[in-house]
Each structure stands twice: as C-alpha cells, then as structure tokens.
Motif scaffolding. Structure first.
Motif, mmCIF file in Angstrom:
data_model
loop_
_atom_site.group_PDB
_atom_site.id
_atom_site.type_symbol
_atom_site.label_atom_id
_atom_site.label_comp_id
_atom_site.label_asym_id
_atom_site.label_seq_id
_atom_site.Cartn_x
_atom_site.Cartn_y
_atom_site.Cartn_z
ATOM 1 N N ASP A 30 -31.541 57.763 4.313
ATOM 2 C CA ASP A 30 -32.369 57.692 5.801
ATOM 3 C C ASP A 30 -32.396 56.088 6.243
ATOM 4 O OD1 ASP A 30 -32.408 60.394 5.825
ATOM 5 O OD2 ASP A 30 -34.610 60.596 4.883
ATOM 6 N N VAL A 31 -32.730 55.435 5.432
ATOM 7 C CA VAL A 31 -33.020 53.869 5.646
ATOM 8 C C VAL A 31 -31.727 53.368 6.005
ATOM 9 C CG1 VAL A 31 -33.913 51.587 4.923
ATOM 10 C CG2 VAL A 31 -35.318 53.780 4.173
ATOM 11 N N LEU A 32 -30.763 53.637 5.376
ATOM 12 C CA LEU A 32 -29.490 53.000 5.798
ATOM 13 C C LEU A 32 -29.019 53.452 7.135
ATOM 14 C CD1 LEU A 32 -27.465 52.550 2.351
ATOM 15 C CD2 LEU A 32 -28.105 50.877 3.992
ATOM 16 N N THR A 33 -29.181 54.730 7.176
ATOM 17 C CA THR A 33 -28.803 55.332 8.527
ATOM 18 C C THR A 33 -29.610 54.833 9.697
ATOM 19 O OG1 THR A 33 -28.187 57.635 7.566
ATOM 20 C CG2 THR A 33 -28.492 57.601 9.722
ATOM 21 N N TYR A 34 -30.713 54.669 9.673
ATOM 22 C CA TYR A 34 -31.502 54.067 10.505
ATOM 23 C C TYR A 34 -31.144 52.417 10.852
ATOM 24 C CZ TYR A 34 -35.734 52.894 13.436
ATOM 25 O OH TYR A 34 -36.380 52.412 14.227
ATOM 26 N N GLN B 277 -34.753 44.526 20.515
ATOM 27 C CA GLN B 277 -35.823 45.396 20.306
ATOM 28 C C GLN B 277 -35.332 46.585 19.536
ATOM 29 O OE1 GLN B 277 -37.558 46.446 23.919
ATOM 30 N NE2 GLN B 277 -39.035 44.760 23.907
ATOM 31 N N ILE B 278 -36.048 47.110 18.466
ATOM 32 C CA ILE B 278 -35.678 47.889 17.357
ATOM 33 C C ILE B 278 -35.834 49.349 18.267
ATOM 34 C CG2 ILE B 278 -36.107 49.516 15.510
ATOM 35 C CD1 ILE B 278 -36.877 46.668 14.208
ATOM 36 N N PRO B 279 -34.758 50.034 18.559
ATOM 37 C CA PRO B 279 -35.115 51.302 19.255
ATOM 38 C C PRO B 279 -35.523 52.504 18.627
ATOM 39 C CG PRO B 279 -32.852 51.158 18.461
ATOM 40 C CD PRO B 279 -33.426 49.793 17.962
ATOM 41 N N LEU B 280 -36.507 53.132 19.203
ATOM 42 C CA LEU B 280 -37.105 54.336 18.671
ATOM 43 C C LEU B 280 -36.200 55.400 18.596
ATOM 44 C CD1 LEU B 280 -40.718 53.403 19.826
ATOM 45 C CD2 LEU B 280 -39.862 53.036 17.439
ATOM 46 N N LEU B 281 -36.266 56.227 17.458
ATOM 47 C CA LEU B 281 -35.367 57.369 17.608
ATOM 48 C C LEU B 281 -36.352 58.531 17.737
ATOM 49 C CD1 LEU B 281 -33.278 56.607 14.324
ATOM 50 C CD2 LEU B 281 -32.591 56.057 16.775
ATOM 51 N N PHE C 88 -28.204 52.462 12.780
ATOM 52 C CA PHE C 88 -28.163 52.984 13.989
ATOM 53 C C PHE C 88 -28.638 51.680 14.948
ATOM 54 C CE2 PHE C 88 -30.724 54.244 17.521
ATOM 55 C CZ PHE C 88 -29.724 54.874 18.152
ATOM 56 N N VAL C 89 -29.970 51.064 14.193
ATOM 57 C CA VAL C 89 -30.314 49.821 14.957
ATOM 58 C C VAL C 89 -29.411 48.775 15.126
ATOM 59 C CG1 VAL C 89 -32.306 47.876 14.616
ATOM 60 C CG2 VAL C 89 -32.642 50.263 14.219
ATOM 61 N N ASP C 90 -28.691 48.418 14.095
ATOM 62 C CA ASP C 90 -27.512 47.470 14.246
ATOM 63 C C ASP C 90 -26.361 47.746 15.100
ATOM 64 O OD1 ASP C 90 -26.303 45.183 12.897
ATOM 65 O OD2 ASP C 90 -24.862 46.264 12.253
ATOM 66 N N SER C 91 -26.051 49.036 15.438
ATOM 67 C CA SER C 91 -25.080 48.951 16.407
ATOM 68 C C SER C 91 -25.854 48.976 17.697
ATOM 69 C CB SER C 91 -24.418 50.550 16.177
ATOM 70 O OG SER C 91 -25.592 51.530 16.367
ATOM 71 N N LYS C 92 -27.011 49.451 18.031
ATOM 72 C CA LYS C 92 -27.750 48.961 19.210
ATOM 73 C C LYS C 92 -27.848 47.654 19.691
ATOM 74 C CE LYS C 92 -29.543 51.912 21.332
ATOM 75 N NZ LYS C 92 -28.921 52.839 22.595
ATOM 76 N N LEU C 93 -27.777 47.179 18.643
ATOM 77 C CA LEU C 93 -28.011 45.546 18.977
ATOM 78 C C LEU C 93 -26.741 44.847 19.463
ATOM 79 C CD1 LEU C 93 -30.470 44.459 15.963
ATOM 80 C CD2 LEU C 93 -31.008 45.020 18.403
ATOM 81 N N ILE C 94 -25.428 45.532 19.353
ATOM 82 C CA ILE C 94 -24.512 44.848 19.860
ATOM 83 C C ILE C 94 -24.541 44.845 21.376
ATOM 84 C CG2 ILE C 94 -21.882 45.098 20.323
ATOM 85 C CD1 ILE C 94 -21.989 46.993 17.816
ATOM 86 N N THR C 95 -25.132 45.731 21.866
ATOM 87 C CA THR C 95 -25.344 45.774 23.532
ATOM 88 C C THR C 95 -26.598 45.297 24.007
ATOM 89 O OG1 THR C 95 -26.029 48.069 23.416
ATOM 90 C CG2 THR C 95 -23.549 47.585 23.794
ATOM 91 N N PRO D 295 -8.172 38.793 7.200
ATOM 92 C CA PRO D 295 -9.721 38.157 7.368
ATOM 93 C C PRO D 295 -10.748 39.028 6.981
ATOM 94 C CG PRO D 295 -8.305 38.581 9.246
ATOM 95 C CD PRO D 295 -7.451 39.144 8.202
ATOM 96 N N TRP D 296 -12.017 38.321 6.538
ATOM 97 C CA TRP D 296 -13.084 38.975 6.119
ATOM 98 C C TRP D 296 -13.785 39.533 7.524
ATOM 99 C CZ3 TRP D 296 -18.366 37.529 6.692
ATOM 100 C CH2 TRP D 296 -19.380 38.480 6.042
ATOM 101 N N GLN D 297 -14.348 40.666 7.541
ATOM 102 C CA GLN D 297 -15.266 41.202 8.617
ATOM 103 C C GLN D 297 -16.358 41.300 8.123
ATOM 104 O OE1 GLN D 297 -14.368 41.227 11.959
ATOM 105 N NE2 GLN D 297 -12.414 40.436 11.646
ATOM 106 N N PRO D 298 -17.759 41.004 8.797
ATOM 107 C CA PRO D 298 -18.921 41.329 8.438
ATOM 108 C C PRO D 298 -19.295 42.790 8.378
ATOM 109 C CG PRO D 298 -19.027 40.052 10.281
ATOM 110 C CD PRO D 298 -17.706 40.111 9.829
ATOM 111 N N GLY D 299 -20.153 43.385 7.615
ATOM 112 C CA GLY D 299 -20.477 44.540 7.787
ATOM 113 C C GLY D 299 -21.531 45.141 8.647
ATOM 114 N N TRP D 300 -22.329 44.090 9.020
ATOM 115 C CA TRP D 300 -23.450 43.995 9.948
ATOM 116 C C TRP D 300 -23.144 43.421 11.276
ATOM 117 C CZ3 TRP D 300 -27.051 47.859 8.915
ATOM 118 C CH2 TRP D 300 -27.400 48.406 7.587
ATOM 119 N N ASN D 301 -23.650 43.725 12.331
ATOM 120 C CA ASN D 301 -23.542 43.169 13.595
ATOM 121 C C ASN D 301 -24.549 41.830 13.593
ATOM 122 O OD1 ASN D 301 -21.338 44.668 14.584
ATOM 123 N ND2 ASN D 301 -22.779 46.322 14.747
ATOM 124 N N SER D 302 -25.707 42.206 12.909
ATOM 125 C CA SER D 302 -26.840 41.304 13.356
ATOM 126 C C SER D 302 -27.034 40.140 12.713
ATOM 127 C CB SER D 302 -28.253 42.272 13.165
ATOM 128 O OG SER D 302 -28.288 43.466 13.815
#
Length: 114
Positions: free
Chosen positions: A32-36, A51-55, A39-46, A10-17
């Motif tokens: 840097d853009v991809l890392t950020y 809201q985009i978290p500020l690092l 990170f934002v995408d992983s935070k949006l799971i929970t 099965p195909w799994q999407p690469g992004w949670n959002s």
C-alpha cells in the motif's frame, strides 16, 4: 558521466521526484505504501507544485472520520439517561456543528491539505 546497468544501456532512475532513501515499514503495509508513493511520484511529473495528492480513501480523511465516530461512540458509553432521552441522540441541535464537520470531511478532501 551517466550511470549504466550494462555497457551501452543508459541508466534510468526509478522515481521521478529525485533521490531516494530506504525506510522501514510493516510488511503488511509495504504494498500500500509503495502504491501510494508511486502514484504521488507519477503525479509530480505534471504537478510541479509538489503537493501530495489526496486519494479517495486517503488515510488522513479516514482517520478524521473514524476519530469523530469513536468520539460519538465514547459519548454513548458515558451518556446518562435523563427525562428527555434514554439514549444519546446526535440529531439534536447541540450536535449540529460536529455533524456538519463530519459531512464536510467525508465529502471534501481539499480541507486536509496544508
């Protein structure tokens, strides 16, 4: 019908959002853009508030602090010495509010949220 990479896997999407789009960014900023974004995408799971978290070291915080520093540098270049002072002194009372704001931005990232 689910998408598959190959039969039976099965195909799994690469992004949670959700859906994605292509963007153009300078190559120097790509990692840097991809890392950020990851990170934002992983935070949006929970965090379902979306809201985009500020690092620490967030670009908006750094930009604001740098802007204040550049303003102070500019004021130093146009400062005219007088009988009380030969150089610009940002420790005087007239600079109190700007110094408080500068400290607040440097220490409190939540202020930069919508």
């Amino acid at each position: 019908m689910s998408k598959t990479k190959s039969p039976g896997i099965p195909w799994q999407p690469g992004w949670n959002s959700g859906n994605t789009t292509c963007i153009r960014v300078p190559i120097a900023l790509k990692d840097d853009v991809l890392t950020y974004a990851r990170f934002v995408d992983s935070k949006l799971i929970t965090d379902h508030g979306q809201q985009i978290p500020l690092l620490p070291g967030d670009f908006l915080q750094e930009f604001t602090v740098q802007l204040i520093d550049r303003y102070i540098q500019y004021k130093r270049t146009i400062y005219h010495p007088n009988q009380n002072s030969r150089v610009l002194d940002i420790g005087t009372r007239s600079w109190d509010e700007l110094r408080k704001f500068q400290k607040l931005i440097a220490e409190t990232q939540e202020l930069l949220r919508d």
